[in-house]
Design a protein around this motif. Structure first.
Motif, PDB file in Angstrom:
ATOM      1  N   SER A  43     -16.215 -68.494   3.374  1.00  0.00           N
ATOM      2  CA  SER A  43     -15.507 -69.669   2.875  1.00  0.00           C
ATOM      3  C   SER A  43     -16.474 -70.779   2.472  1.00  0.00           C
ATOM      4  N   LEU A  44     -17.497 -71.006   3.289  1.00  0.00           N
ATOM      5  CA  LEU A  44     -18.508 -72.020   2.943  1.00  0.00           C
ATOM      6  C   LEU A  44     -19.272 -71.625   1.683  1.00  0.00           C
ATOM      7  N   LEU A  45     -19.555 -70.345   1.538  1.00  0.00           N
ATOM      8  CA  LEU A  45     -20.215 -69.864   0.323  1.00  0.00           C
ATOM      9  C   LEU A  45     -19.343 -70.146  -0.903  1.00  0.00           C
ATOM     10  N   LEU A  90     -28.548 -74.880   4.501  1.00  0.00           N
ATOM     11  CA  LEU A  90     -28.259 -74.321   5.814  1.00  0.00           C
ATOM     12  C   LEU A  90     -27.774 -72.871   5.718  1.00  0.00           C
ATOM     13  N   MET A  91     -26.970 -72.599   4.704  1.00  0.00           N
ATOM     14  CA  MET A  91     -26.469 -71.232   4.517  1.00  0.00           C
ATOM     15  C   MET A  91     -27.628 -70.271   4.221  1.00  0.00           C
ATOM     16  N   VAL A  92     -28.540 -70.702   3.371  1.00  0.00           N
ATOM     17  CA  VAL A  92     -29.706 -69.866   3.057  1.00  0.00           C
ATOM     18  C   VAL A  92     -30.540 -69.652   4.315  1.00  0.00           C
ATOM     19  N   PHE A  93     -30.776 -70.735   5.056  1.00  0.00           N
ATOM     20  CA  PHE A  93     -31.532 -70.626   6.309  1.00  0.00           C
ATOM     21  C   PHE A  93     -30.875 -69.633   7.253  1.00  0.00           C
ATOM     22  N   ARG A  94     -29.547 -69.764   7.458  1.00  0.00           N
ATOM     23  CA  ARG A  94     -28.857 -68.912   8.443  1.00  0.00           C
ATOM     24  C   ARG A  94     -28.864 -67.458   8.018  1.00  0.00           C
ATOM     25  N   LEU A  95     -28.788 -67.224   6.714  1.00  0.00           N
ATOM     26  CA  LEU A  95     -28.855 -65.850   6.221  1.00  0.00           C
ATOM     27  C   LEU A  95     -30.208 -65.228   6.584  1.00  0.00           C
TER      28      LEU A  95
END
Length: 188
Positions: free
Chosen positions: A106-108, A47-52
């Motif tokens: 923080s999630l990263l 999800l983090m990669v997608f949002r980036l």
């Protein structure tokens, strides 16, 4: 006359709610249920990669260029919010912008430290081949950022409640439907 505007596209809304679910699954499973914990962590990473990527390619309100602002602007907004004089934003307000950045960082850190713990303790995951050691350091970092993220989530929810009441709109509803009113009761 159109009284609503599409603000949050479907990918952003799905990202938001799947991230909420995945974070809480990971948070509450911890070591006792390692498999769902790890899978939830991988979902968060994806999800983090997608949002980036989506932050640079998405529709207007989801683009980073639409809402990222200076810390001074975020602080000024919080001062105005404290006096109930905060300007309404259709997209993210400056405090929301700061919160998104803090949550993202923080999630990263949770993801990086979680992968390191998994490699050090289980000899598994994408970092396992690097022979990661110092499991206690990574474990402490992982726990710290998980709890810090939970703290940020509580602040985020409080901000959503305050902002919703101040402007007479439901930000939760808009994150479910994708739409916000063009004018709120306080603006009419």
């Amino acid at each position: 006359m159109k009284d609503k505007i599409k603000v949050w596209d479907l990918p952003v809304r799905l990202f938001h709610w799947i991230l909420v679910l995945s974070f809480f699954i990971a948070y509450f499973t911890e070591e006792e249920f390692l498999t769902p914990h790890v899978y939830a962590g991988y979902v968060v990473i994806g999800l983090m990669v997608f949002r980036l990527i989506w932050g640079f390619t998405a529709s207007r309100f989801a683009r980073f260029s639409n809402f990222i602002c200076s810390p001074a602007k975020s602080l000024a907004y919080l001062k105005d919010l404290a006096t109930s004089k905060a300007k309404r934003y259709i997209g993210h307000n400056p405090a929301g912008s700061a919160m998104i950045l803090l949550l993202f960082i923080s999630l990263l850190m949770i993801c990086i430290s979680g992968l390191a713990v998994y490699a050090a303790e289980e000899h598994a995951g994408p970092l396992a081949r690097f022979g990661i050691s110092h499991g206690n350091f990574w474990e402490e970092a992982h726990e710290f950022f998980a709890n810090f993220t939970l703290f940020l989530v509580v602040l985020h929810v409080a901000g959503v409640i305050v902002e919703s009441r101040l402007h007479g709109e439901s930000l939760v509803k808009s994150m479910l439907t994708g739409y916000k009113l063009i004018k709120t009761k306080s603006e009419q």
